[in-house]
Each structure stands twice: as C-alpha cells, then as structure tokens.
Design a protein around this motif. Structure first.
Motif, PDB file in Angstrom:
ATOM      1  N   MET A 101      41.792 -35.275   0.385  1.00  0.00           N
ATOM      2  CA  MET A 101      43.338 -35.137  -0.521  1.00  0.00           C
ATOM      3  C   MET A 101      43.740 -33.676   0.135  1.00  0.00           C
ATOM      4  SD  MET A 101      43.875 -34.827  -4.231  1.00  0.00           S
ATOM      5  CE  MET A 101      43.998 -33.381  -4.919  1.00  0.00           C
ATOM      6  N   PHE A 102      42.930 -32.713   0.351  1.00  0.00           N
ATOM      7  CA  PHE A 102      43.443 -31.351   0.657  1.00  0.00           C
ATOM      8  C   PHE A 102      44.367 -31.165   2.115  1.00  0.00           C
ATOM      9  CE2 PHE A 102      40.103 -30.015  -2.066  1.00  0.00           C
ATOM     10  CZ  PHE A 102      40.907 -29.423  -3.015  1.00  0.00           C
ATOM     11  N   PHE A 103      43.754 -32.454   2.924  1.00  0.00           N
ATOM     12  CA  PHE A 103      44.397 -32.688   4.165  1.00  0.00           C
ATOM     13  C   PHE A 103      45.946 -33.058   4.016  1.00  0.00           C
ATOM     14  CE2 PHE A 103      45.697 -35.508   7.442  1.00  0.00           C
ATOM     15  CZ  PHE A 103      45.827 -34.613   8.876  1.00  0.00           C
ATOM     16  N   TRP A 104      46.034 -33.972   3.387  1.00  0.00           N
ATOM     17  CA  TRP A 104      47.378 -34.591   2.876  1.00  0.00           C
ATOM     18  C   TRP A 104      48.267 -33.564   2.441  1.00  0.00           C
ATOM     19  CZ3 TRP A 104      48.785 -38.065   5.924  1.00  0.00           C
ATOM     20  CH2 TRP A 104      47.966 -39.181   6.535  1.00  0.00           C
ATOM     21  N   LEU A 105      47.838 -32.855   1.470  1.00  0.00           N
ATOM     22  CA  LEU A 105      48.835 -31.792   0.701  1.00  0.00           C
ATOM     23  C   LEU A 105      48.900 -30.839   1.498  1.00  0.00           C
ATOM     24  CD1 LEU A 105      46.690 -31.430  -2.457  1.00  0.00           C
ATOM     25  CD2 LEU A 105      48.717 -32.863  -2.363  1.00  0.00           C
ATOM     26  N   SER A 106      47.974 -30.352   2.530  1.00  0.00           N
ATOM     27  CA  SER A 106      48.349 -29.263   3.404  1.00  0.00           C
ATOM     28  C   SER A 106      49.351 -29.970   4.516  1.00  0.00           C
ATOM     29  CB  SER A 106      47.002 -29.010   4.153  1.00  0.00           C
ATOM     30  OG  SER A 106      46.309 -28.433   3.275  1.00  0.00           O
ATOM     31  N   VAL A 107      49.394 -31.243   4.964  1.00  0.00           N
ATOM     32  CA  VAL A 107      50.259 -31.610   5.676  1.00  0.00           C
ATOM     33  C   VAL A 107      51.664 -31.600   5.175  1.00  0.00           C
ATOM     34  CG1 VAL A 107      50.900 -33.806   7.049  1.00  0.00           C
ATOM     35  CG2 VAL A 107      48.765 -33.154   7.022  1.00  0.00           C
ATOM     36  N   GLY A 108      51.897 -31.916   3.692  1.00  0.00           N
ATOM     37  CA  GLY A 108      53.129 -32.096   3.145  1.00  0.00           C
ATOM     38  C   GLY A 108      53.674 -30.749   3.181  1.00  0.00           C
ATOM     39  N   VAL A 109      52.885 -29.721   2.711  1.00  0.00           N
ATOM     40  CA  VAL A 109      53.430 -28.307   2.507  1.00  0.00           C
ATOM     41  C   VAL A 109      53.743 -27.732   4.056  1.00  0.00           C
ATOM     42  CG1 VAL A 109      52.557 -25.964   1.940  1.00  0.00           C
ATOM     43  CG2 VAL A 109      52.145 -27.736   0.471  1.00  0.00           C
ATOM     44  N   LEU A 110      52.926 -28.015   5.077  1.00  0.00           N
ATOM     45  CA  LEU A 110      53.305 -27.703   6.385  1.00  0.00           C
ATOM     46  C   LEU A 110      54.520 -28.278   7.077  1.00  0.00           C
ATOM     47  CD1 LEU A 110      51.969 -26.052   8.867  1.00  0.00           C
ATOM     48  CD2 LEU A 110      51.275 -28.303   9.675  1.00  0.00           C
ATOM     49  N   VAL A 111      54.867 -29.535   6.471  1.00  0.00           N
ATOM     50  CA  VAL A 111      56.218 -30.186   6.944  1.00  0.00           C
ATOM     51  C   VAL A 111      57.358 -29.490   6.308  1.00  0.00           C
ATOM     52  CG1 VAL A 111      57.336 -32.178   6.479  1.00  0.00           C
ATOM     53  CG2 VAL A 111      55.153 -32.499   7.383  1.00  0.00           C
ATOM     54  N   ILE A 112      57.070 -29.186   4.922  1.00  0.00           N
ATOM     55  CA  ILE A 112      58.387 -28.591   4.256  1.00  0.00           C
ATOM     56  C   ILE A 112      58.730 -27.294   4.839  1.00  0.00           C
ATOM     57  CG2 ILE A 112      57.244 -27.651   2.262  1.00  0.00           C
ATOM     58  CD1 ILE A 112      60.322 -29.430   2.158  1.00  0.00           C
ATOM     59  N   ASN A 113      57.607 -26.653   5.225  1.00  0.00           N
ATOM     60  CA  ASN A 113      57.611 -25.125   5.506  1.00  0.00           C
ATOM     61  C   ASN A 113      58.179 -25.059   7.111  1.00  0.00           C
ATOM     62  OD1 ASN A 113      56.983 -23.891   3.259  1.00  0.00           O
ATOM     63  ND2 ASN A 113      55.005 -24.098   3.851  1.00  0.00           N
ATOM     64  N   ILE A 114      57.418 -25.751   7.959  1.00  0.00           N
ATOM     65  CA  ILE A 114      57.998 -25.933   9.355  1.00  0.00           C
ATOM     66  C   ILE A 114      59.448 -26.413   9.327  1.00  0.00           C
ATOM     67  CG2 ILE A 114      57.439 -26.871  11.699  1.00  0.00           C
ATOM     68  CD1 ILE A 114      54.682 -26.283  11.173  1.00  0.00           C
ATOM     69  N   GLY A 115      59.723 -27.305   8.772  1.00  0.00           N
ATOM     70  CA  GLY A 115      61.063 -27.886   8.871  1.00  0.00           C
ATOM     71  C   GLY A 115      62.328 -27.103   8.061  1.00  0.00           C
ATOM     72  N   SER A 116      61.907 -26.138   6.915  1.00  0.00           N
ATOM     73  CA  SER A 116      63.004 -25.621   6.373  1.00  0.00           C
ATOM     74  C   SER A 116      63.311 -24.395   6.647  1.00  0.00           C
ATOM     75  CB  SER A 116      62.864 -25.841   4.765  1.00  0.00           C
ATOM     76  OG  SER A 116      61.407 -24.884   4.546  1.00  0.00           O
ATOM     77  N   ILE A 117      62.194 -23.468   7.391  1.00  0.00           N
ATOM     78  CA  ILE A 117      62.506 -22.317   7.711  1.00  0.00           C
ATOM     79  C   ILE A 117      63.390 -21.892   8.798  1.00  0.00           C
ATOM     80  CG2 ILE A 117      61.526 -20.247   8.902  1.00  0.00           C
ATOM     81  CD1 ILE A 117      58.904 -20.747   6.984  1.00  0.00           C
ATOM     82  N   PRO A 118      63.236 -22.804   9.952  1.00  0.00           N
ATOM     83  CA  PRO A 118      64.227 -22.939  11.076  1.00  0.00           C
ATOM     84  C   PRO A 118      65.717 -23.406  10.287  1.00  0.00           C
ATOM     85  CG  PRO A 118      62.396 -24.062  11.879  1.00  0.00           C
ATOM     86  CD  PRO A 118      62.331 -23.940  10.463  1.00  0.00           C
ATOM     87  N   VAL A 119      65.718 -24.304   9.568  1.00  0.00           N
ATOM     88  CA  VAL A 119      66.998 -24.755   9.217  1.00  0.00           C
ATOM     89  C   VAL A 119      67.809 -23.390   8.296  1.00  0.00           C
ATOM     90  CG1 VAL A 119      67.987 -26.262   7.526  1.00  0.00           C
ATOM     91  CG2 VAL A 119      66.431 -26.989   8.927  1.00  0.00           C
ATOM     92  N   PHE A 120      67.095 -22.966   7.460  1.00  0.00           N
ATOM     93  CA  PHE A 120      67.681 -21.642   7.022  1.00  0.00           C
ATOM     94  C   PHE A 120      68.069 -20.626   7.817  1.00  0.00           C
ATOM     95  CE2 PHE A 120      65.299 -23.402   3.253  1.00  0.00           C
ATOM     96  CZ  PHE A 120      66.452 -23.956   2.476  1.00  0.00           C
ATOM     97  N   VAL A 121      67.266 -20.320   8.850  1.00  0.00           N
ATOM     98  CA  VAL A 121      67.457 -19.237   9.989  1.00  0.00           C
ATOM     99  C   VAL A 121      68.856 -19.603  10.480  1.00  0.00           C
ATOM    100  CG1 VAL A 121      66.819 -17.978  11.971  1.00  0.00           C
ATOM    101  CG2 VAL A 121      65.107 -18.356   9.896  1.00  0.00           C
ATOM    102  N   ILE A 122      68.824 -20.703  10.795  1.00  0.00           N
ATOM    103  CA  ILE A 122      69.880 -21.165  11.676  1.00  0.00           C
ATOM    104  C   ILE A 122      71.244 -21.181  10.714  1.00  0.00           C
ATOM    105  CG2 ILE A 122      71.099 -23.172  13.066  1.00  0.00           C
ATOM    106  CD1 ILE A 122      68.324 -23.749  14.274  1.00  0.00           C
ATOM    107  N   GLY A 123      71.037 -21.737   9.727  1.00  0.00           N
ATOM    108  CA  GLY A 123      72.097 -21.837   8.707  1.00  0.00           C
ATOM    109  C   GLY A 123      72.906 -20.482   8.449  1.00  0.00           C
ATOM    110  N   GLU A 124      72.094 -19.428   8.700  1.00  0.00           N
ATOM    111  CA  GLU A 124      72.653 -18.067   8.427  1.00  0.00           C
ATOM    112  C   GLU A 124      73.621 -17.692   9.751  1.00  0.00           C
ATOM    113  OE1 GLU A 124      72.515 -15.891   6.096  1.00  0.00           O
ATOM    114  OE2 GLU A 124      71.450 -17.431   4.912  1.00  0.00           O
TER     115      GLU A 124
END
Length: 60
Positions: free
Chosen positions: A1-24
């Motif tokens: 279960m910890f693997f899947w939770l970690s994958v979910g958090v990793l996806v949201i963080n790796i995907g959203s950080i560049p979007v917000f940086v480029i958005g600026e």
C-alpha cells in the motif's frame, strides 16, 4: 500500500511543480485546470489501487 501512496504523491508533485514554475513565466491560465485535473485523477487512481490491493492482501 505504501508503494501506491508514494507513487500517487510522486505523480502529483513531479507533475505540478513544473507546471507552476512555467506558469509564472508564461501566462497560460486555462490549461492549468486541465493539467491539475489529470494529475489529481492519476493520484486518486493510484490511491484507490493501493487500497484495493492492500484490502485483498489483508483478507487472505
């Protein structure tokens, strides 16, 4: 279960950080909602998969 939770958090963080940086730098207000929606759906799918897999493991 910890693997899947970690994958979910990793996806949201790796995907959203560049979007917000480029958005600026570039003013793309309309596409952010769609990108965040897709990332949230991927994260939720990962969480659901983790909970379903862990429930099957606990029942056996």
């Amino acid at each position: 279960m910890f693997f899947w939770l970690s994958v979910g958090v990793l996806v949201i963080n790796i995907g959203s950080i560049p979007v917000f940086v480029i958005g600026e730098l570039i003013d793309w207000q309309g596409i952010f909602n769609y990108i965040i929606l897709v990332l949230n759906l991927l994260m939720a799918t990962s969480f659901i998969t983790g909970f379903v897999v862990s429930k099957k493991e606990l029942n056996t």
